[in-house]
Write a protein that holds these residues in place. Structure first.
Motif, PDB file in Angstrom:
ATOM      1  N   MET A 183      38.460  43.935  43.325  1.00 58.82           N
ATOM      2  CA  MET A 183      38.701  43.024  42.208  1.00 58.82           C
ATOM      3  C   MET A 183      37.873  43.439  40.994  1.00 58.82           C
ATOM      4  N   ARG A 184      36.611  43.812  41.234  1.00 53.25           N
ATOM      5  CA  ARG A 184      35.736  44.264  40.156  1.00 53.25           C
ATOM      6  C   ARG A 184      36.289  45.526  39.503  1.00 53.25           C
ATOM      7  N   ASP A 186      39.452  46.432  39.338  1.00 52.78           N
ATOM      8  CA  ASP A 186      40.628  46.087  38.539  1.00 52.78           C
ATOM      9  C   ASP A 186      40.231  45.445  37.212  1.00 52.78           C
ATOM     10  N   ARG A 187      39.218  44.592  37.243  1.00 52.91           N
ATOM     11  CA  ARG A 187      38.794  43.922  36.011  1.00 52.91           C
ATOM     12  C   ARG A 187      38.206  44.914  35.012  1.00 52.91           C
ATOM     13  N   ASN A 190      41.100  46.934  33.581  1.00 48.60           N
ATOM     14  CA  ASN A 190      41.887  46.166  32.622  1.00 48.60           C
ATOM     15  C   ASN A 190      41.124  45.935  31.322  1.00 48.60           C
ATOM     16  N   SER A 191      39.805  45.741  31.414  1.00 52.72           N
ATOM     17  CA  SER A 191      38.998  45.567  30.203  1.00 52.72           C
ATOM     18  C   SER A 191      39.023  46.825  29.348  1.00 52.72           C
TER      19      SER A 191
END
Length: 230
Positions: A183-184, A186-187, A190-191
């Motif tokens: 999850m980290r 992906d974030r 995306n950022s």
């Protein structure tokens, strides 16, 4: 042995999933990674509107000359602002410019250029083996702030990858930790993509330079958004 190969397979699969998202972003030029910067007022101290001064100091490098080129947007062409021999490691360029321009500074004629933004003010550039320090106007400050933020996101992504690999190696990768790391990842991805998309859509000189340097880093999903008319 089967357990060992299971770990190797997991690392390999994870690396493949991360490669598309981060590998191209990890190849930052050393100059960009080591960049330090500061800012002066955009009109410059002791200069008139339209006047520019580029003061260059080179330390501990095998360099005897520098050249400066700018991009002329009206003609989509390059224009040379001159070639200078270094004297005691220093050189300067002076002239007039009506608006900020993308500029390329080359140490010796055959070196890879360093990109910055030439503004109607005084810009000081100090170069050594470890870093480049740019003291310029507000537009330069904004551009390099984005470059530094990009570098921080990439460093965090590298840290996530390293944590995942370590957890696999020492058998501490629980399902919960694996989910959190992914999850980290992906974030962060995306950022970085959202920041790049926002900047390459800009029509000013900051957007033009960022698009030239990092626009190719957009993944397919965000590149499609770039094609959508605003």
């Amino acid at each position: 042995m089967p357990f060992f190969y299971s770990i190797i397979d997991k690392i390999a699969n994870f690396a493949k999933s991360m490669k598309k998202k981060f590998l191209t972003h990890c190849l930052l030029p050393l100059w960009a990674l080591m960049l330090s910067l500061a800012s002066c007022d955009s009109t410059g101290v002791g200069t008139e509107q339209g006047d520019y001064v580029v003061a260059i100091e080179v330390d501990s490098l095998k360099c005897d000359s520098v050249s400066l080129v700018v991009v002329e947007p009206a003609y989509n062409a390059l224009r040379s602002l001159g070639h200078r021999r270094l004297k005691n490691g220093k050189a300067s360029f002076k002239g007039q410019i009506d608006s900020p321009r993308i500029a390329m500074l080359k140490l010796n004629r055959a070196s890879k250029p360093f990109y910055f933004i030439l503004e109607p003010c005084t810009t000081s550039i100090t170069i050594d083996r470890q870093r480049i320090i740019v003291w310029g106007g507000k537009v330069n400050h904004e551009y390099f702030s984005h470059v530094r933020r990009r570098g921080r996101l990439i460093a965090l992504a590298d840290s996530v990858r390293a944590s995942y690999a370590r957890s696999l190696a020492d058998s501490t990768l629980t399902p919960g930790r694996e989910a959190w790391l992914l999850m980290r990842n992906d974030r962060l991805h995306n950022s970085l993509q959202a920041m790049t998309l926002h900047l390459v859509k800009r029509t000013d000189v900051v957007g033009a330079l960022y698009r030239d340097q990092y626009g190719a880093d957009l993944d397919s999903a965000h590149y499609v958004q770039l094609l959508i008319k605003r």
